[in-house]
Motif scaffolding. Structure first.
Motif, PDB file in Angstrom:
ATOM      1  N   ASP A   1     -12.996  10.722 -10.421  1.00  0.00           N
ATOM      2  CA  ASP A   1     -12.211  11.697 -11.190  1.00  0.00           C
ATOM      3  C   ASP A   1     -11.005  12.268 -10.447  1.00  0.00           C
ATOM      4  O   ASP A   1      -9.990  12.589 -11.061  1.00  0.00           O
ATOM      5  CB  ASP A   1     -13.105  12.890 -11.580  1.00  0.00           C
ATOM      6  CG  ASP A   1     -14.232  12.489 -12.503  1.00  0.00           C
ATOM      7  OD1 ASP A   1     -15.287  13.144 -12.459  1.00  0.00           O
ATOM      8  OD2 ASP A   1     -14.046  11.520 -13.257  1.00  0.00           O
ATOM      9  N   ILE A   2     -11.138  12.407  -9.135  1.00  0.00           N
ATOM     10  CA  ILE A   2     -10.149  13.170  -8.367  1.00  0.00           C
ATOM     11  C   ILE A   2      -9.462  12.249  -7.376  1.00  0.00           C
ATOM     12  O   ILE A   2     -10.136  11.569  -6.592  1.00  0.00           O
ATOM     13  CB  ILE A   2     -10.847  14.336  -7.637  1.00  0.00           C
ATOM     14  CG1 ILE A   2     -11.536  15.236  -8.667  1.00  0.00           C
ATOM     15  CG2 ILE A   2      -9.835  15.132  -6.821  1.00  0.00           C
ATOM     16  CD1 ILE A   2     -12.784  15.882  -8.152  1.00  0.00           C
ATOM     17  N   TRP A   3      -8.128  12.273  -7.390  1.00  0.00           N
ATOM     18  CA  TRP A   3      -7.366  11.327  -6.585  1.00  0.00           C
ATOM     19  C   TRP A   3      -6.277  12.021  -5.788  1.00  0.00           C
ATOM     20  O   TRP A   3      -5.715  13.038  -6.236  1.00  0.00           O
ATOM     21  CB  TRP A   3      -6.707  10.279  -7.492  1.00  0.00           C
ATOM     22  CG  TRP A   3      -7.699   9.360  -8.105  1.00  0.00           C
ATOM     23  CD1 TRP A   3      -8.461   9.601  -9.221  1.00  0.00           C
ATOM     24  CD2 TRP A   3      -8.073   8.071  -7.631  1.00  0.00           C
ATOM     25  NE1 TRP A   3      -9.282   8.523  -9.466  1.00  0.00           N
ATOM     26  CE2 TRP A   3      -9.065   7.584  -8.512  1.00  0.00           C
ATOM     27  CE3 TRP A   3      -7.672   7.280  -6.559  1.00  0.00           C
ATOM     28  CZ2 TRP A   3      -9.665   6.315  -8.334  1.00  0.00           C
ATOM     29  CZ3 TRP A   3      -8.258   6.036  -6.388  1.00  0.00           C
ATOM     30  CH2 TRP A   3      -9.235   5.564  -7.276  1.00  0.00           C
ATOM     31  N   GLY A   4      -5.998  11.470  -4.624  1.00  0.00           N
ATOM     32  CA  GLY A   4      -4.862  11.913  -3.850  1.00  0.00           C
ATOM     33  C   GLY A   4      -3.601  11.182  -4.283  1.00  0.00           C
ATOM     34  O   GLY A   4      -3.631  10.369  -5.224  1.00  0.00           O
ATOM     35  N   GLN A   5      -2.529  11.443  -3.585  1.00  0.00           N
ATOM     36  CA  GLN A   5      -1.228  10.872  -3.956  1.00  0.00           C
ATOM     37  C   GLN A   5      -0.889   9.607  -3.179  1.00  0.00           C
ATOM     38  O   GLN A   5       0.100   8.953  -3.496  1.00  0.00           O
ATOM     39  CB  GLN A   5      -0.136  11.928  -3.764  1.00  0.00           C
ATOM     40  CG  GLN A   5      -0.318  13.132  -4.699  1.00  0.00           C
ATOM     41  CD  GLN A   5       0.734  14.188  -4.505  1.00  0.00           C
ATOM     42  OE1 GLN A   5       1.181  14.438  -3.397  1.00  0.00           O
ATOM     43  NE2 GLN A   5       1.143  14.821  -5.592  1.00  0.00           N
ATOM     44  N   GLY A   6      -1.672   9.288  -2.172  1.00  0.00           N
ATOM     45  CA  GLY A   6      -1.506   8.022  -1.478  1.00  0.00           C
ATOM     46  C   GLY A   6      -0.719   8.101  -0.195  1.00  0.00           C
ATOM     47  O   GLY A   6       0.101   8.997   0.009  1.00  0.00           O
ATOM     48  N   THR A   7      -0.978   7.125   0.669  1.00  0.00           N
ATOM     49  CA  THR A   7      -0.224   6.969   1.910  1.00  0.00           C
ATOM     50  C   THR A   7       0.022   5.476   2.103  1.00  0.00           C
ATOM     51  O   THR A   7      -0.860   4.653   1.845  1.00  0.00           O
ATOM     52  CB  THR A   7      -0.969   7.582   3.102  1.00  0.00           C
ATOM     53  OG1 THR A   7      -0.147   7.536   4.270  1.00  0.00           O
ATOM     54  CG2 THR A   7      -2.287   6.875   3.398  1.00  0.00           C
ATOM     55  N   GLN A   8       1.218   5.123   2.537  1.00  0.00           N
ATOM     56  CA  GLN A   8       1.627   3.726   2.615  1.00  0.00           C
ATOM     57  C   GLN A   8       1.251   3.109   3.950  1.00  0.00           C
ATOM     58  O   GLN A   8       1.492   3.694   5.014  1.00  0.00           O
ATOM     59  CB  GLN A   8       3.131   3.608   2.399  1.00  0.00           C
ATOM     60  CG  GLN A   8       3.661   2.199   2.426  1.00  0.00           C
ATOM     61  CD  GLN A   8       3.176   1.366   1.240  1.00  0.00           C
ATOM     62  OE1 GLN A   8       3.006   1.873   0.136  1.00  0.00           O
ATOM     63  NE2 GLN A   8       2.958   0.081   1.478  1.00  0.00           N
ATOM     64  N   VAL A   9       0.685   1.911   3.879  1.00  0.00           N
ATOM     65  CA  VAL A   9       0.377   1.121   5.070  1.00  0.00           C
ATOM     66  C   VAL A   9       1.123  -0.201   4.962  1.00  0.00           C
ATOM     67  O   VAL A   9       0.993  -0.904   3.959  1.00  0.00           O
ATOM     68  CB  VAL A   9      -1.141   0.872   5.192  1.00  0.00           C
ATOM     69  CG1 VAL A   9      -1.425  -0.097   6.332  1.00  0.00           C
ATOM     70  CG2 VAL A   9      -1.880   2.185   5.406  1.00  0.00           C
ATOM     71  N   ASN A  10       1.882  -0.507   5.975  1.00  0.00           N
ATOM     72  CA  ASN A  10       2.628  -1.766   6.032  1.00  0.00           C
ATOM     73  C   ASN A  10       2.212  -2.528   7.284  1.00  0.00           C
ATOM     74  O   ASN A  10       2.273  -1.982   8.382  1.00  0.00           O
ATOM     75  CB  ASN A  10       4.131  -1.516   6.068  1.00  0.00           C
ATOM     76  CG  ASN A  10       4.629  -0.844   4.810  1.00  0.00           C
ATOM     77  OD1 ASN A  10       4.344  -1.278   3.702  1.00  0.00           O
ATOM     78  ND2 ASN A  10       5.379   0.230   4.966  1.00  0.00           N
ATOM     79  N   VAL A  11       1.782  -3.763   7.104  1.00  0.00           N
ATOM     80  CA  VAL A  11       1.361  -4.597   8.223  1.00  0.00           C
ATOM     81  C   VAL A  11       2.249  -5.835   8.254  1.00  0.00           C
ATOM     82  O   VAL A  11       2.270  -6.607   7.297  1.00  0.00           O
ATOM     83  CB  VAL A  11      -0.113  -5.005   8.108  1.00  0.00           C
ATOM     84  CG1 VAL A  11      -0.536  -5.784   9.354  1.00  0.00           C
ATOM     85  CG2 VAL A  11      -0.995  -3.783   7.904  1.00  0.00           C
ATOM     86  N   SER A  12       2.962  -6.012   9.336  1.00  0.00           N
ATOM     87  CA  SER A  12       3.869  -7.151   9.451  1.00  0.00           C
ATOM     88  C   SER A  12       3.302  -8.209  10.385  1.00  0.00           C
ATOM     89  O   SER A  12       2.444  -7.921  11.237  1.00  0.00           O
ATOM     90  CB  SER A  12       5.227  -6.679   9.976  1.00  0.00           C
ATOM     91  OG  SER A  12       5.090  -6.068  11.237  1.00  0.00           O
ATOM     92  N   THR A  13       3.789  -9.424  10.229  1.00  0.00           N
ATOM     93  CA  THR A  13       3.324 -10.533  11.083  1.00  0.00           C
ATOM     94  C   THR A  13       4.015 -10.482  12.431  1.00  0.00           C
ATOM     95  O   THR A  13       5.034  -9.834  12.603  1.00  0.00           O
ATOM     96  CB  THR A  13       3.613 -11.877  10.415  1.00  0.00           C
ATOM     97  OG1 THR A  13       5.014 -11.954  10.110  1.00  0.00           O
ATOM     98  CG2 THR A  13       2.828 -12.010   9.119  1.00  0.00           C
TER      99      THR A  13
END
Length: 123
Positions: A111-123
């Motif tokens: 029911d309850i959600w946060g707004q998110g955080t971005q994770v970027n993984v590069s080669t």
């Protein structure tokens, strides 16, 4: 009103580690099931890891052995330790919570959600 707030995202290279945090407030209480989910634009949201009210954990097959979910009650924090990151782990990561009434948390019907955080993984 923001009930859950994620932090800790960033850009790393493949093989490196990150730990995500979710300021959870009252939702860190044992009555709640909490989870981490991720989504890439244009794709369906994916369940990553969940922790039930009794402390039982479940993981998506794609992250088993690399990710660890845990509750830090004293800090009212839900964490996701991510080791050996891969480019396919790149996504926006969300934490979520609801009162634990059973059911399969990784399905994402919380029911309850946060707004998110971005994770970027590069080669």
């Amino acid at each position: 009103q923001v009930h859950l707030k994620e932090s800790g995202g960033g850009s790393v290279q493949a093989g490196e580690s990150l730990t995500l945090s979710c300021a959870a407030g009252i939702y860190i209480d044992t009555a709640y099931v909490m989870g981490w989910f991720r989504q890439v634009p244009g794709k369906k949201r994916e369940g990553v890891a969940c922790i039930d009210s009794d402390g039982s954990t479940t993981y998506a097959d794609s992250v088993k052995g690399r990710f660890t979910i845990s509750k830090e009650r004293a800090k009212e924090n839900l964490s996701l330790q991510m080791l050996s990151l891969k480019p396919e782990d790149t996504a926006t990561y969300y934490c979520a919570a609801e009162v634990d009434v059973g059911g399969y948390c990784l399905d994402g019907h919380l029911d309850i959600w946060g707004q998110g955080t971005q994770v970027n993984v590069s080669t």
